[in-house]
Design a protein around this motif. Sequence first.
Motif, PDB file in Angstrom:
ATOM      1  N   GLU A 361       0.834  -1.163   0.101  1.00 21.14           N
ATOM      2  CA  GLU A 361       0.086  -0.024  -0.107  1.00 21.14           C
ATOM      3  C   GLU A 361       0.906   1.188   0.109  1.00 21.14           C
ATOM      4  OE1 GLU A 361      -2.527  -0.696   3.428  1.00 21.14           O
ATOM      5  OE2 GLU A 361      -3.948  -1.916   2.390  1.00 21.14           O
ATOM      6  N   ALA A 362       2.165   1.165   0.515  1.00 15.64           N
ATOM      7  CA  ALA A 362       3.051   2.321   0.552  1.00 15.64           C
ATOM      8  C   ALA A 362       3.609   2.577  -0.668  1.00 15.64           C
ATOM      9  CB  ALA A 362       3.919   2.287   1.496  1.00 15.64           C
ATOM     10  N   LEU A 363       3.642   1.653  -1.602  1.00 14.48           N
ATOM     11  CA  LEU A 363       4.288   2.023  -3.063  1.00 14.48           C
ATOM     12  C   LEU A 363       3.509   2.816  -3.885  1.00 14.48           C
ATOM     13  CD1 LEU A 363       5.365  -1.746  -3.687  1.00 14.48           C
ATOM     14  CD2 LEU A 363       6.964   0.119  -3.208  1.00 14.48           C
ATOM     15  N   THR A 364       4.270   3.603  -4.388  1.00 14.99           N
ATOM     16  CA  THR A 364       3.530   4.626  -5.415  1.00 14.99           C
ATOM     17  C   THR A 364       3.718   4.239  -7.069  1.00 14.99           C
ATOM     18  OG1 THR A 364       5.333   6.088  -5.145  1.00 14.99           O
ATOM     19  CG2 THR A 364       3.473   6.517  -3.854  1.00 14.99           C
ATOM     20  N   CYS A 365       4.601   2.995  -7.155  1.00 12.38           N
ATOM     21  CA  CYS A 365       5.030   2.680  -8.601  1.00 12.38           C
ATOM     22  C   CYS A 365       3.875   1.864  -9.042  1.00 12.38           C
ATOM     23  CB  CYS A 365       6.288   1.915  -8.413  1.00 12.38           C
ATOM     24  SG  CYS A 365       6.387   0.731  -7.287  1.00 12.38           S
ATOM     25  N   PRO A 366       3.715   1.395 -10.268  1.00 17.95           N
ATOM     26  CA  PRO A 366       2.884   0.177 -10.747  1.00 17.95           C
ATOM     27  C   PRO A 366       3.128  -1.153  -9.840  1.00 17.95           C
ATOM     28  CG  PRO A 366       3.916   1.453 -12.575  1.00 17.95           C
ATOM     29  CD  PRO A 366       4.740   1.944 -11.273  1.00 17.95           C
ATOM     30  N   LYS A 367       2.173  -1.250  -9.283  1.00 19.41           N
ATOM     31  CA  LYS A 367       2.403  -2.504  -8.242  1.00 19.41           C
ATOM     32  C   LYS A 367       1.434  -3.747  -8.550  1.00 19.41           C
ATOM     33  CE  LYS A 367       0.036   0.219  -5.037  1.00 19.41           C
ATOM     34  NZ  LYS A 367       0.113   0.838  -3.827  1.00 19.41           N
ATOM     35  N   THR A 368       1.585  -4.813  -7.943  1.00 23.19           N
ATOM     36  CA  THR A 368       0.839  -6.311  -8.101  1.00 23.19           C
ATOM     37  C   THR A 368       1.324  -6.844  -6.670  1.00 23.19           C
ATOM     38  OG1 THR A 368       1.080  -6.532 -10.460  1.00 23.19           O
ATOM     39  CG2 THR A 368       0.284  -8.380  -9.172  1.00 23.19           C
ATOM     40  N   LEU A 369       0.142  -7.390  -6.109  1.00 25.61           N
ATOM     41  CA  LEU A 369       0.463  -8.146  -4.812  1.00 25.61           C
ATOM     42  C   LEU A 369      -0.238  -9.631  -5.213  1.00 25.61           C
ATOM     43  CD1 LEU A 369       0.703  -8.269  -1.728  1.00 25.61           C
ATOM     44  CD2 LEU A 369      -1.620  -8.051  -1.375  1.00 25.61           C
ATOM     45  N   ILE A 370       0.560 -10.583  -5.084  1.00 29.98           N
ATOM     46  CA  ILE A 370       0.036 -11.949  -5.029  1.00 29.98           C
ATOM     47  C   ILE A 370       0.290 -12.684  -4.042  1.00 29.98           C
ATOM     48  CG2 ILE A 370       0.642 -14.240  -6.570  1.00 29.98           C
ATOM     49  CD1 ILE A 370       1.810 -12.754  -8.636  1.00 29.98           C
ATOM     50  N   ARG A 371      -0.820 -13.364  -3.511  1.00 28.89           N
ATOM     51  CA  ARG A 371      -0.925 -14.104  -2.135  1.00 28.89           C
ATOM     52  C   ARG A 371      -0.760 -15.432  -2.744  1.00 28.89           C
ATOM     53  NH1 ARG A 371      -3.314 -11.050   1.893  1.00 28.89           N
ATOM     54  NH2 ARG A 371      -4.145  -9.034   0.924  1.00 28.89           N
ATOM     55  N   PHE A 372       0.093 -16.163  -1.675  1.00 32.35           N
ATOM     56  CA  PHE A 372       0.112 -17.882  -1.804  1.00 32.35           C
ATOM     57  C   PHE A 372      -0.299 -18.432  -0.562  1.00 32.35           C
ATOM     58  CE2 PHE A 372       3.326 -15.903  -4.325  1.00 32.35           C
ATOM     59  CZ  PHE A 372       3.511 -16.381  -5.469  1.00 32.35           C
ATOM     60  N   THR A 373      -1.064 -19.413  -0.860  1.00 28.34           N
ATOM     61  CA  THR A 373      -2.090 -19.980   0.205  1.00 28.34           C
ATOM     62  C   THR A 373      -1.621 -21.714   0.589  1.00 28.34           C
ATOM     63  OG1 THR A 373      -3.736 -21.125  -1.370  1.00 28.34           O
ATOM     64  CG2 THR A 373      -3.752 -18.492  -0.711  1.00 28.34           C
ATOM     65  N   ALA A 374      -2.211 -21.869   1.777  1.00 30.34           N
ATOM     66  CA  ALA A 374      -2.020 -23.198   2.338  1.00 30.34           C
ATOM     67  C   ALA A 374      -2.700 -24.049   1.475  1.00 30.34           C
ATOM     68  CB  ALA A 374      -2.776 -23.298   3.657  1.00 30.34           C
ATOM     69  N   VAL A 375      -3.690 -23.932   0.802  1.00 31.38           N
ATOM     70  CA  VAL A 375      -4.551 -24.708  -0.119  1.00 31.38           C
ATOM     71  C   VAL A 375      -3.714 -25.065  -1.399  1.00 31.38           C
ATOM     72  CG1 VAL A 375      -6.367 -24.774  -1.675  1.00 31.38           C
ATOM     73  CG2 VAL A 375      -6.912 -23.667   0.608  1.00 31.38           C
ATOM     74  N   GLU A 376      -2.744 -24.257  -1.358  1.00 35.59           N
ATOM     75  CA  GLU A 376      -1.699 -24.518  -2.615  1.00 35.59           C
ATOM     76  C   GLU A 376      -0.497 -25.379  -2.070  1.00 35.59           C
ATOM     77  OE1 GLU A 376      -2.594 -20.511  -5.237  1.00 35.59           O
ATOM     78  OE2 GLU A 376      -1.229 -20.517  -3.547  1.00 35.59           O
ATOM     79  N   GLY A 377      -0.323 -25.268  -0.772  1.00 36.71           N
ATOM     80  CA  GLY A 377       0.757 -25.908  -0.247  1.00 36.71           C
ATOM     81  C   GLY A 377       1.981 -24.799  -0.499  1.00 36.71           C
ATOM     82  N   ALA A 378       1.804 -23.584  -0.348  1.00 34.12           N
ATOM     83  CA  ALA A 378       2.547 -22.503  -0.961  1.00 34.12           C
ATOM     84  C   ALA A 378       2.820 -21.291   0.367  1.00 34.12           C
ATOM     85  CB  ALA A 378       2.549 -21.925  -2.342  1.00 34.12           C
ATOM     86  N   ASP A 379       2.175 -22.017   1.658  1.00 32.10           N
ATOM     87  CA  ASP A 379       2.020 -20.930   2.642  1.00 32.10           C
ATOM     88  C   ASP A 379       3.175 -20.598   3.432  1.00 32.10           C
ATOM     89  OD1 ASP A 379       1.384 -23.675   3.248  1.00 32.10           O
ATOM     90  OD2 ASP A 379       0.628 -22.886   5.251  1.00 32.10           O
ATOM     91  N   GLY A 380       4.323 -21.224   3.438  1.00 32.59           N
ATOM     92  CA  GLY A 380       5.406 -21.328   4.245  1.00 32.59           C
ATOM     93  C   GLY A 380       6.204 -20.179   3.732  1.00 32.59           C
ATOM     94  N   HIS A 381       7.425 -19.838   4.681  1.00 37.71           N
ATOM     95  CA  HIS A 381       8.410 -18.643   4.034  1.00 37.71           C
ATOM     96  C   HIS A 381       8.827 -19.309   2.797  1.00 37.71           C
ATOM     97  CE1 HIS A 381      11.205 -15.624   4.604  1.00 37.71           C
ATOM     98  NE2 HIS A 381      12.224 -16.363   4.528  1.00 37.71           N
ATOM     99  N   CYS A 382       8.957 -18.063   1.859  1.00 33.68           N
ATOM    100  CA  CYS A 382       9.462 -18.284   0.493  1.00 33.68           C
ATOM    101  C   CYS A 382       8.551 -19.150  -0.414  1.00 33.68           C
ATOM    102  CB  CYS A 382      11.054 -18.083   0.329  1.00 33.68           C
ATOM    103  SG  CYS A 382      11.820 -16.630   1.063  1.00 33.68           S
ATOM    104  N   GLU A 383       7.651 -19.674  -0.138  1.00 30.13           N
ATOM    105  CA  GLU A 383       6.806 -20.687  -0.558  1.00 30.13           C
ATOM    106  C   GLU A 383       7.598 -22.039  -0.769  1.00 30.13           C
ATOM    107  OE1 GLU A 383       5.581 -16.829  -1.086  1.00 30.13           O
ATOM    108  OE2 GLU A 383       7.292 -17.453  -2.152  1.00 30.13           O
ATOM    109  N   MET A 384       8.428 -22.339   0.260  1.00 33.49           N
ATOM    110  CA  MET A 384       9.468 -23.208   0.026  1.00 33.49           C
ATOM    111  C   MET A 384       8.882 -24.627  -0.517  1.00 33.49           C
ATOM    112  SD  MET A 384      12.629 -22.096   0.010  1.00 33.49           S
ATOM    113  CE  MET A 384      13.835 -23.310   0.695  1.00 33.49           C
ATOM    114  N   ARG A 385       7.757 -24.837   0.158  1.00 36.08           N
ATOM    115  CA  ARG A 385       7.027 -26.232  -0.173  1.00 36.08           C
ATOM    116  C   ARG A 385       6.328 -26.483  -1.554  1.00 36.08           C
ATOM    117  NH1 ARG A 385       7.516 -29.838   4.065  1.00 36.08           N
ATOM    118  NH2 ARG A 385       8.003 -29.127   5.924  1.00 36.08           N
ATOM    119  N   ASN A 386       6.322 -25.097  -2.363  1.00 36.86           N
ATOM    120  CA  ASN A 386       5.816 -25.107  -3.636  1.00 36.86           C
ATOM    121  C   ASN A 386       6.342 -24.013  -4.357  1.00 36.86           C
ATOM    122  OD1 ASN A 386       4.432 -25.333  -6.030  1.00 36.86           O
ATOM    123  ND2 ASN A 386       2.581 -25.388  -5.176  1.00 36.86           N
ATOM    124  N   ARG A 387       7.845 -24.066  -4.391  1.00 28.69           N
ATOM    125  CA  ARG A 387       8.609 -23.128  -5.294  1.00 28.69           C
ATOM    126  C   ARG A 387       8.021 -22.999  -6.867  1.00 28.69           C
ATOM    127  NH1 ARG A 387      10.664 -18.669  -3.579  1.00 28.69           N
ATOM    128  NH2 ARG A 387      11.865 -18.572  -5.589  1.00 28.69           N
TER     129      ARG A 387
END
Length: 404
Positions: A361-387
């Motif tokens: 929200e603080a960024l003023t540049c063109p920006k995208t937020l992508i969420r990674f979820t437990a349903v995908e197995g990608a919820d841990g730090h740096c999505e290490m279980r689903n890189r």
Amino acid sequence: MAGLFQDDLHNDFGSWPLAYIPFGGADFGEIQAVATAVADGDNDAFYSAWVAAGDRLTGEADASLSRGHSGSARSLYLRASAFYASSFHPLYGAPVDARIPAVYSKQIATFEKGLLLGPHPATPIAIPFGDTTLPGYFIPAEGFESEIRPLVILNGGYDSTVTDLYFLSAVAASRRGYHTLLFDGPGQGAMLYERGVPLRPDWEVVIRAIVDFVETLPIVDASRIALYGASLGGYLAPRGASGEARIAALIADPGTWGIADGFRPIAMRMFNLKAQDVADMGKLDSALIAKMEAFIRGNAQLNWKVVQRGFWTHGVDNLKDFLASAELFTMSGRAERIACPTLIAMAENDTLAAGATAFYEALTCPKTLIRFTAVEGADGHCEMRNRSIFNLRAFDWLDEKFAV
């Protein structure tokens, strides 16, 4: 969730190579065999089991090469480097355990042997930086090895090495047609283990030197240079981009506002303090800092993160100085300077991603937020279980920005 390794700290590090399986860094059975060998052993057992596995793979690589199977040897050397890289993190701290530089030397030797094999060898580079150089590697895009292509600079964090960056995203980027550059900055890899150079907050100085260097490479499209930061790199890369206009796209995984912010809620809960009381953690009352340090040292994972890793990496020997140093690592007054398109990654159960939304929200540049979820197995730090899914989405985004 139960882990492969019995000890929580061992599982934190021993599970890293799971992320590398799709990119040739390990296979599940090998990791499981190391966990079985460690069993309920201590850090010495953890170190020895990984090194033994790395030695076995190196021996197999040598034998394959002697029989003329350079492709197999390449894969085995690179895999061995990932196993060596997994061995030494629990040994972190000052004074430096002699086993760290020793096995790091093995790690880099096998990594370089692997990279040198094949039809288009990748070789080490030395990036001019003040009165010294930063060690790094240029990995050419698969199928475009001698062509002008966009570049992704891969920026690690507190404790990742060039080998980790290679398997985290360099292989995937190369397959997608991107040249990549891996490097050790101050406080990272060889700069810390071998030269004793601590981390620094003004990462724009580091990135500026790297961009100066890559602009001299004839097969890099200097108008399409992306910077990607993993873990603490989710702070370092944005900080770098905030002072380097030649960065054309930025990826932060996770988007990290600063280091000290993670300690403010702990201090507020422990001592019933208000936000204004912890605005500068380095100025906390010495008695409170002493109580906080006792709490940290009583928790094995916190002790590793703060005392073993934090003190050593920041070049300090006490919590007060560490917290004062941590306050310097902030995007305050810097986020609005980022002008390039920026992707902020946020994994659902990654505690270090807690501030990613506010950062976005603080960024003023063109920006995208992508969420990674437990349903995908990608919820841990740096999505290490689903890189795989992280790399697919991140490079899809970058393809769109760079019109690849």
